[in-house]
Scaffold this active site. Sequence first.
Site, PDB file in Angstrom:
ATOM      1  N   CYS A  95       0.799  -1.224   0.000  1.00 38.01           N
ATOM      2  CA  CYS A  95       0.000   0.000   0.000  1.00 38.01           C
ATOM      3  C   CYS A  95       0.832   1.275   0.000  1.00 38.01           C
ATOM      4  O   CYS A  95       0.293   2.356  -0.237  1.00 38.01           O
ATOM      5  CB  CYS A  95      -0.936  -0.002   1.212  1.00 38.01           C
ATOM      6  SG  CYS A  95      -2.119  -1.363   1.213  1.00 38.01           S
ATOM      7  N   HIS A 117      12.481   1.184   5.111  1.00 36.15           N
ATOM      8  CA  HIS A 117      12.315  -0.224   4.716  1.00 36.15           C
ATOM      9  C   HIS A 117      12.858  -1.115   5.827  1.00 36.15           C
ATOM     10  O   HIS A 117      14.016  -1.017   6.209  1.00 36.15           O
ATOM     11  CB  HIS A 117      13.074  -0.495   3.418  1.00 36.15           C
ATOM     12  CG  HIS A 117      12.559  -1.677   2.652  1.00 36.15           C
ATOM     13  ND1 HIS A 117      12.392  -2.928   3.210  1.00 36.15           N
ATOM     14  CD2 HIS A 117      12.150  -1.792   1.354  1.00 36.15           C
ATOM     15  CE1 HIS A 117      11.916  -3.752   2.299  1.00 36.15           C
ATOM     16  NE2 HIS A 117      11.759  -3.096   1.170  1.00 36.15           N
ATOM     17  N   HIS A 160      -2.240  19.503   7.217  1.00 35.97           N
ATOM     18  CA  HIS A 160      -3.165  18.423   6.872  1.00 35.97           C
ATOM     19  C   HIS A 160      -2.410  17.086   6.889  1.00 35.97           C
ATOM     20  O   HIS A 160      -1.211  17.037   6.599  1.00 35.97           O
ATOM     21  CB  HIS A 160      -3.783  18.652   5.488  1.00 35.97           C
ATOM     22  CG  HIS A 160      -4.416  20.000   5.336  1.00 35.97           C
ATOM     23  ND1 HIS A 160      -5.643  20.311   5.869  1.00 35.97           N
ATOM     24  CD2 HIS A 160      -3.986  21.132   4.710  1.00 35.97           C
ATOM     25  CE1 HIS A 160      -5.938  21.568   5.586  1.00 35.97           C
ATOM     26  NE2 HIS A 160      -4.953  22.089   4.884  1.00 35.97           N
ATOM     27  N   HIS A 182      -2.765   6.698   5.433  1.00 38.08           N
ATOM     28  CA  HIS A 182      -3.301   5.615   4.609  1.00 38.08           C
ATOM     29  C   HIS A 182      -4.530   4.983   5.264  1.00 38.08           C
ATOM     30  O   HIS A 182      -4.490   4.545   6.415  1.00 38.08           O
ATOM     31  CB  HIS A 182      -2.219   4.555   4.390  1.00 38.08           C
ATOM     32  CG  HIS A 182      -2.735   3.256   3.851  1.00 38.08           C
ATOM     33  ND1 HIS A 182      -3.514   3.178   2.716  1.00 38.08           N
ATOM     34  CD2 HIS A 182      -2.598   1.983   4.307  1.00 38.08           C
ATOM     35  CE1 HIS A 182      -3.826   1.913   2.498  1.00 38.08           C
ATOM     36  NE2 HIS A 182      -3.294   1.173   3.453  1.00 38.08           N
ATOM     37  N   HIS A 235     -14.514   5.018   5.028  1.00 36.41           N
ATOM     38  CA  HIS A 235     -15.962   4.789   5.076  1.00 36.41           C
ATOM     39  C   HIS A 235     -16.560   4.772   3.678  1.00 36.41           C
ATOM     40  O   HIS A 235     -17.367   3.898   3.347  1.00 36.41           O
ATOM     41  CB  HIS A 235     -16.623   5.878   5.920  1.00 36.41           C
ATOM     42  CG  HIS A 235     -18.105   5.711   6.085  1.00 36.41           C
ATOM     43  ND1 HIS A 235     -19.019   6.223   5.177  1.00 36.41           N
ATOM     44  CD2 HIS A 235     -18.832   5.077   7.040  1.00 36.41           C
ATOM     45  CE1 HIS A 235     -20.242   5.919   5.586  1.00 36.41           C
ATOM     46  NE2 HIS A 235     -20.164   5.230   6.707  1.00 36.41           N
ATOM     47  N   ASN A 242     -10.484   0.431   1.751  1.00 39.66           N
ATOM     48  CA  ASN A 242      -9.032   0.452   1.586  1.00 39.66           C
ATOM     49  C   ASN A 242      -8.723   0.272   0.100  1.00 39.66           C
ATOM     50  O   ASN A 242      -8.816  -0.831  -0.432  1.00 39.66           O
ATOM     51  CB  ASN A 242      -8.396  -0.674   2.412  1.00 39.66           C
ATOM     52  CG  ASN A 242      -6.877  -0.675   2.338  1.00 39.66           C
ATOM     53  OD1 ASN A 242      -6.278  -0.019   1.483  1.00 39.66           O
ATOM     54  ND2 ASN A 242      -6.248  -1.427   3.217  1.00 39.66           N
TER      55      ASN A 242
END
Length: 516
Positions: free
Chosen positions: A248, A327, A411, A415, A444, A448
Site C-alpha cells: 500500500c 524499509h 493536513h 493511509h 468509510h 481500503n
Amino acid sequence: MDPGGATDVTTAPGGDGQVGVQIHQNRRLPDFLQSVNLKYVKLGYHYLISNLLTLCFIPLIIVTLIEASQMDIYDIQQLWLHLQYNLVSVIICSAVLVFGLTVYIMTRPRPVYLVDYACYRPPDHLKAPYQRFMEHSRLTQDFDDSSLEFQRKILERSGLGEETYVPEAMHYIPPRPSMAAARDEAEQVMYGALDNLFANTHVKPKDIGILVVNCSLFNPTPSLSAMIVNKYKLRGNIRSFNLGGMGCSAGVIAIDLAKDLLQIHRNTYAVVVSTENITQNWYFGNKKSMLIPNCLFRVGGSAVLLSNKSVDRRRAKYKLVHVVRTHRGADDKAFRCVYQEQDDKGKTGVSLSKDLMAIAGGALKTNITTLGPIVLPISEQLLFFSSIVVNKLFKSNVKPYIPDFKLAFDHFCIHAGGRAVIDELEKNLQLLPIHVEASRMTLHRFGNTSSSSIWYELAYMEAKGRMRKGNRVWQIAFGSGFKCNSAVWEALRNVKPSRNGPWEDCIDKYPVKVVS
C-alpha cells in the site's frame, strides 16, 4: 496488497494445526514516540545540514542588498573609478561569480510540481453493501459458518460504509475471477482515472515523458504500463516503469521514482498511476488470517501528473517538498508479516502476522524520527534533540519530548488501511479529530483502496475547501516488506477540487459518524 497494519486481529496456532483468530478491540500500535533511535535522528539532521550552504548565502545576499540600497551617486562614481584601475580583480571576481552560479544552477534540485491528479470513482452497480456482501459470501459456499461469522465481525468493526465497491467478477454467483476479468478491472480503473486527468489538465498523452505504474498483486504480460502506452499511444521513447509487490505504500515509492527521473530529464511531464487489483486476489478459503483483505480492500485507483517545467508553477496545485522512505525488510519478522501464500487447501491469499501492529509501529518510529528534523520548527527540534541528549548523557529515564507535528503540517493523509491504525496514529501523534477526518471518511466511503487511498484523502480536503496557499500536507502509507513511506507537499494556491472528483456527488453528506 496489504491492510497497512490496519487490523485488530491476532492469529494464534490451534491444537489441530489450523490458525485461530481472535478479535481484539484494544489492539494498539506500540507507543513509538516514547523511544527513538538516535541514528535516525542523525539521518534527518544530515538531510537538513546538506542544504546549510544555501541557507548561509541568504544573510550575505541580504547584507549586500542593504548596503547597495544606501549608496548614492557619488559612491557609485567612486566604485566605478576603483574598478577601472583594478581590471584583473574585476575579471577574477566575475569569473568566480559566473562559475559559482553555474555550479549552483546545475546541481540544485529542480522543483517538482503536482499539476493535478484524478481518483477513479466506480459505477454504482459495483457497490457492495454489508448485507449483499455477506449474502454473496454465503451463496458461494466456499466459506464455513465460522468464517462467515468472522467476516461479519470484521465488516462491523472495519469503519467501511455501505457504498464501497468490489469488482464486476465478484458480483456473480459463483464469482468469476479470471485473467480477462482482472484485465477489465485494471483497464476500467486506470483508464477512468487517466481520462479524467487528461481532460482536466488539457495535457496531450504524447507530451508525457515518464510513466510509473504501481500495482502489487496483478502483474500481467504485457505490463500495466504497456497497456497504458498502447491505449493512449504514448511516444516511443517514454521512460516507463511497472512496480509490483510493494504494498500500500507503493504510491509514495512511485512518486519518489518519478521525482528522481524528473531531476534528470528536463522540461517534461511524469504520470504516476497507483492501483490494486482485486479480481484474481479474492481469497476463497477458511484461514481467518487470510480473510481480512476480502473485508477491507475495495476498487480504486489514482493518476497523478507531475512536472518539472517552471511554466507549470502558475497552474500547479502543489510542490513536492520531501520524500522519506523506511524499509524494514532486513528483519525476518517484518519481511513475513504480510505474506502472500497458499493455505493447506492450496488456495492463495495474503496472510497477516500477529506481529503486524508492532512492526508497523517500529517502521513509523523510524520514519517520523528521520522526517522530524527536516520539517519541524527549530523550537520543536531543540526541545526534542535536547531531551535525547540529556537521556544519552545522564542515562536518565525521562521520556523524550514528543514533537508537535501539527506545527509542521496543516493536513494529514494517513493511509486508510483500517480503523485501528487511524485511531492509534491519532493518539500517538496527538492529532485532533479533524486531522484524521479525511482518512476516516475515505475508509468509510471507498474502503481500503491500497496505494491510492492517500489521494482520495487529499481530494476530500480539497472538496471541503480546506486547502489554502502555503499549507503543508503529510502523506504517510505502509506496505508489505515492511515499509513506511512519507511524502510532504506544499500548496501553491488556494486549491479547489478538480472536475469529476471522487467526492463531487457526496461531499455534503460528510463527515458522518462511524459506528464503533
